[in-house]
Enzyme design. Structure first.
Site, PDB file in Angstrom:
ATOM      1  N   GLU A  53       0.738  -1.246  -0.051  1.00 31.58           N
ATOM      2  CA  GLU A  53      -0.061   0.198  -0.151  1.00 31.58           C
ATOM      3  C   GLU A  53       0.937   1.450   0.027  1.00 31.58           C
ATOM      4  O   GLU A  53       0.607   2.377  -0.519  1.00 31.58           O
ATOM      5  CB  GLU A  53      -0.882   0.045   1.464  1.00 31.58           C
ATOM      6  CG  GLU A  53      -2.002  -1.175   1.289  1.00 31.58           C
ATOM      7  CD  GLU A  53      -1.245  -2.299   2.163  1.00 31.58           C
ATOM      8  OE1 GLU A  53      -2.104  -2.968   2.831  1.00 31.58           O
ATOM      9  OE2 GLU A  53       0.029  -2.458   2.095  1.00 31.58           O
ATOM     10  N   CYS A  78      -2.433  -3.452   7.332  1.00 35.65           N
ATOM     11  CA  CYS A  78      -2.205  -3.541   8.700  1.00 35.65           C
ATOM     12  C   CYS A  78      -2.552  -2.645   9.619  1.00 35.65           C
ATOM     13  O   CYS A  78      -2.603  -1.699   8.956  1.00 35.65           O
ATOM     14  CB  CYS A  78      -0.543  -4.106   8.860  1.00 35.65           C
ATOM     15  SG  CYS A  78       0.568  -2.572   8.280  1.00 35.65           S
ATOM     16  N   CYS A  87      -0.469   0.343   7.566  1.00 32.75           N
ATOM     17  CA  CYS A  87      -0.884   0.805   6.316  1.00 32.75           C
ATOM     18  C   CYS A  87      -2.452   1.235   6.453  1.00 32.75           C
ATOM     19  O   CYS A  87      -2.700   2.395   5.641  1.00 32.75           O
ATOM     20  CB  CYS A  87      -0.640  -0.253   5.318  1.00 32.75           C
ATOM     21  SG  CYS A  87       0.726  -0.929   4.858  1.00 32.75           S
ATOM     22  N   ALA A 157      11.723 -37.950  -6.568  1.00 31.35           N
ATOM     23  CA  ALA A 157      11.934 -38.446  -8.023  1.00 31.35           C
ATOM     24  C   ALA A 157      11.505 -40.083  -8.021  1.00 31.35           C
ATOM     25  O   ALA A 157      12.165 -40.665  -7.245  1.00 31.35           O
ATOM     26  CB  ALA A 157      13.063 -38.115  -8.742  1.00 31.35           C
ATOM     27  N   TRP A 176      20.758 -41.310 -10.840  1.00 35.89           N
ATOM     28  CA  TRP A 176      19.894 -40.113 -11.479  1.00 35.89           C
ATOM     29  C   TRP A 176      18.703 -40.773 -12.039  1.00 35.89           C
ATOM     30  O   TRP A 176      18.881 -41.521 -12.821  1.00 35.89           O
ATOM     31  CB  TRP A 176      21.033 -39.298 -12.265  1.00 35.89           C
ATOM     32  CG  TRP A 176      20.228 -38.160 -12.795  1.00 35.89           C
ATOM     33  CD1 TRP A 176      19.849 -37.775 -13.915  1.00 35.89           C
ATOM     34  CD2 TRP A 176      20.174 -36.802 -11.939  1.00 35.89           C
ATOM     35  NE1 TRP A 176      19.565 -36.473 -14.130  1.00 35.89           N
ATOM     36  CE2 TRP A 176      19.370 -35.679 -12.784  1.00 35.89           C
ATOM     37  CE3 TRP A 176      20.475 -36.544 -10.553  1.00 35.89           C
ATOM     38  CZ2 TRP A 176      19.245 -34.567 -12.523  1.00 35.89           C
ATOM     39  CZ3 TRP A 176      20.123 -35.316 -10.414  1.00 35.89           C
ATOM     40  CH2 TRP A 176      19.400 -34.340 -11.149  1.00 35.89           C
ATOM     41  N   ARG A 190      13.597 -24.738  -4.759  1.00 33.51           N
ATOM     42  CA  ARG A 190      14.459 -24.249  -3.353  1.00 33.51           C
ATOM     43  C   ARG A 190      14.639 -22.812  -2.966  1.00 33.51           C
ATOM     44  O   ARG A 190      14.381 -22.283  -1.885  1.00 33.51           O
ATOM     45  CB  ARG A 190      15.812 -24.911  -3.369  1.00 33.51           C
ATOM     46  CG  ARG A 190      15.885 -26.409  -3.218  1.00 33.51           C
ATOM     47  CD  ARG A 190      17.554 -26.759  -3.717  1.00 33.51           C
ATOM     48  NE  ARG A 190      17.355 -28.281  -3.524  1.00 33.51           N
ATOM     49  CZ  ARG A 190      18.459 -28.778  -3.861  1.00 33.51           C
ATOM     50  NH1 ARG A 190      19.630 -28.251  -3.985  1.00 33.51           N
ATOM     51  NH2 ARG A 190      18.596 -30.087  -3.890  1.00 33.51           N
ATOM     52  N   LEU A 210      22.270 -29.241  -1.169  1.00 36.88           N
ATOM     53  CA  LEU A 210      21.182 -28.665  -0.901  1.00 36.88           C
ATOM     54  C   LEU A 210      21.222 -27.165  -1.032  1.00 36.88           C
ATOM     55  O   LEU A 210      20.565 -26.199  -0.301  1.00 36.88           O
ATOM     56  CB  LEU A 210      20.594 -28.895   0.671  1.00 36.88           C
ATOM     57  CG  LEU A 210      20.305 -30.317   0.831  1.00 36.88           C
ATOM     58  CD1 LEU A 210      19.918 -30.509   2.469  1.00 36.88           C
ATOM     59  CD2 LEU A 210      19.343 -31.179  -0.012  1.00 36.88           C
ATOM     60  N   ARG A 213      21.860 -23.825  -7.146  1.00 41.44           N
ATOM     61  CA  ARG A 213      22.960 -23.545  -8.083  1.00 41.44           C
ATOM     62  C   ARG A 213      22.393 -23.438  -9.485  1.00 41.44           C
ATOM     63  O   ARG A 213      23.083 -22.751 -10.267  1.00 41.44           O
ATOM     64  CB  ARG A 213      23.682 -24.777  -7.996  1.00 41.44           C
ATOM     65  CG  ARG A 213      24.513 -25.090  -6.758  1.00 41.44           C
ATOM     66  CD  ARG A 213      25.272 -26.015  -6.572  1.00 41.44           C
ATOM     67  NE  ARG A 213      24.872 -27.489  -7.156  1.00 41.44           N
ATOM     68  CZ  ARG A 213      23.848 -28.232  -6.275  1.00 41.44           C
ATOM     69  NH1 ARG A 213      23.722 -28.012  -5.016  1.00 41.44           N
ATOM     70  NH2 ARG A 213      23.522 -29.481  -6.740  1.00 41.44           N
ATOM     71  N   GLU A 288      13.044 -33.146   1.113  1.00 39.98           N
ATOM     72  CA  GLU A 288      13.741 -33.855   0.054  1.00 39.98           C
ATOM     73  C   GLU A 288      14.477 -35.201   0.468  1.00 39.98           C
ATOM     74  O   GLU A 288      15.422 -35.789  -0.013  1.00 39.98           O
ATOM     75  CB  GLU A 288      14.758 -33.068  -0.533  1.00 39.98           C
ATOM     76  CG  GLU A 288      14.068 -31.659  -1.454  1.00 39.98           C
ATOM     77  CD  GLU A 288      15.406 -31.041  -2.455  1.00 39.98           C
ATOM     78  OE1 GLU A 288      16.071 -31.734  -2.652  1.00 39.98           O
ATOM     79  OE2 GLU A 288      14.883 -30.224  -2.973  1.00 39.98           O
TER      80      GLU A 288
END
Length: 345
Positions: A53, A78, A87, A157, A176, A190, A210, A213, A288
């Site tokens: 706002e 708020c 706000c 997966a 994999w 992530r 973790l 990248r 995960e």
């Protein structure tokens, strides 16, 4: 779609721009309309920064128009002093005659107080425009305040024949399952969540970093369960590249970016972990881990969404993927892989 809904949809589109940058605050968008034309807009850009706002009001080039404008906002303004002033007070000070709100704020310090304050000042307040969509946008925020725990996202997966891993007594290295596009999407996810959790076996067998990248974004807090302190200190998760929490029963002094949190493993562990995250204002966590940890969350009903990636291969035998049922929210083809997103019934 009616005119109010069109402007509220614009609020939602703006709010999404704050994804990953405002937690534990909600994502909020705001537009200011005069004679059917948007004259100002803004969104909550950064935790601790001005709210939507404020940015919208300050973007209006001719402030005199505010006295005959309507302010649309996806979440109730708020009414308390936090890192920024209320706000609702700013809206009152600028004599904006009408405010249209997507949904009320579940946070106890706001929760209807902003609406009451504006009504008491003579402002016409309309609520519930695209309310479902506004709640869904901030489902992490609503879950956090209504259920007193972070929003839990499961991710794994699996192969076409339903296995998520090989038999590690025969094959020690990770196999994999999916593809590079799927990996990039995982790293994007992530960057949008507050924390990421794995179990002891996953840390030991897979040695994951973790980290984010394959995508530009924020790094979630890395978390691992290590009850007896058996994990090797040379694992990637202890490399100091990101803040890391270890849930354990073995006391160790904290070091830079590495925190040890004691749990009572004679009691249920998951509620303790989620309560620890709640107490630290951590809005969401991606799980995960391996089948044991994932199945524990499923068994206890402590999950909100699941991301199931299916790769284009067969294992024939190995570790069975979790058996899950829920409402299918999305189905996406990622080259030779598929992604199903489910929501807990």
């Amino acid at each position: 779609m009616s005119t109010p809904e069109i402007f509220m949809q614009r609020c939602l589109d703006l709010a999404l721009l704050g994804m990953g940058d405002v937690a534990p605050n909600p994502m909020v968008g705001c537009v200011i309309v005069c004679n059917g034309i948007i004259i100002g807009e803004g969104y909550h850009e950064k935790i601790g920064g001005p709210h939507a706002e404020v940015n919208a009001i300050h973007s209006v080039k001719n402030p005199e128009l505010l006295e005959r404008s309507t302010l649309y906002v996806s979440l109730e303004p708020c009414a308390h002093f936090g890192k920024t002033p209320p706000c609702s007070d700013l809206i009152i000070e600028n004599r904006i005659p009408k405010v249209v709100i997507g949904t009320a704020d579940p946070f106890a310090k706001v929760s209807g107080k902003g609406i009451v304050r504006m009504k008491n000042a003579g402002i016409e307040v309309e609520t519930g425009v695209l309310e479902k969509e506004c709640r869904d946008l901030n489902r992490r925020f609503f879950t956090f305040h209504e259920k007193k725990r972070p929003y839990v996202l499961l991710k794994w997966a699996q192969t076409l024949d339903g296995f998520m891993d090989t038999d590690r007594t025969e094959t020690q290295h990770p196999t994999w399952i999916t593809n590079a596009l799927s990996k990039r999407l995982v790293h994007k996810q992530r960057s949008e969540e507050s924390a990421i959790l794995i179990g002891t076996n996953t840390a030991e067998y897979d040695n994951p970093a973790l980290t984010v990248r394959e995508w530009a974004g924020n790094q979630p807090i890395r978390m691992v369960i290590d009850r007896t302190g058996r994990l090797d200190s040379n694992l990637h998760i202890f490399d100091g590249k990101a803040t890391t929490w270890v849930f354990t029963e073995k006391y160790r002094p904290d070091t830079e970016r590495l925190n040890y949190i004691l749990l009572d493993f004679s009691q249920k562990v998951l509620p303790q972990i989620l309560n620890e995250l709640y107490q630290h204002d951590i809005l969401s966590v991606v799980v995960e881990g391996g089948s044991t940890l994932l199945n524990s969350f499923l068994r206890d009903g402590l999950w909100d969404e699941a991301f199931v990636y299916t790769g284009n291969q067969f294992f024939g035998k190995g570790v069975a993927a979790p058996n899950i049922s829920g409402e299918i929210l999305a189905h996406e083809v990622l080259d030779d892989c598929k992604l199903h997103v489910l929501r807990h019934f």
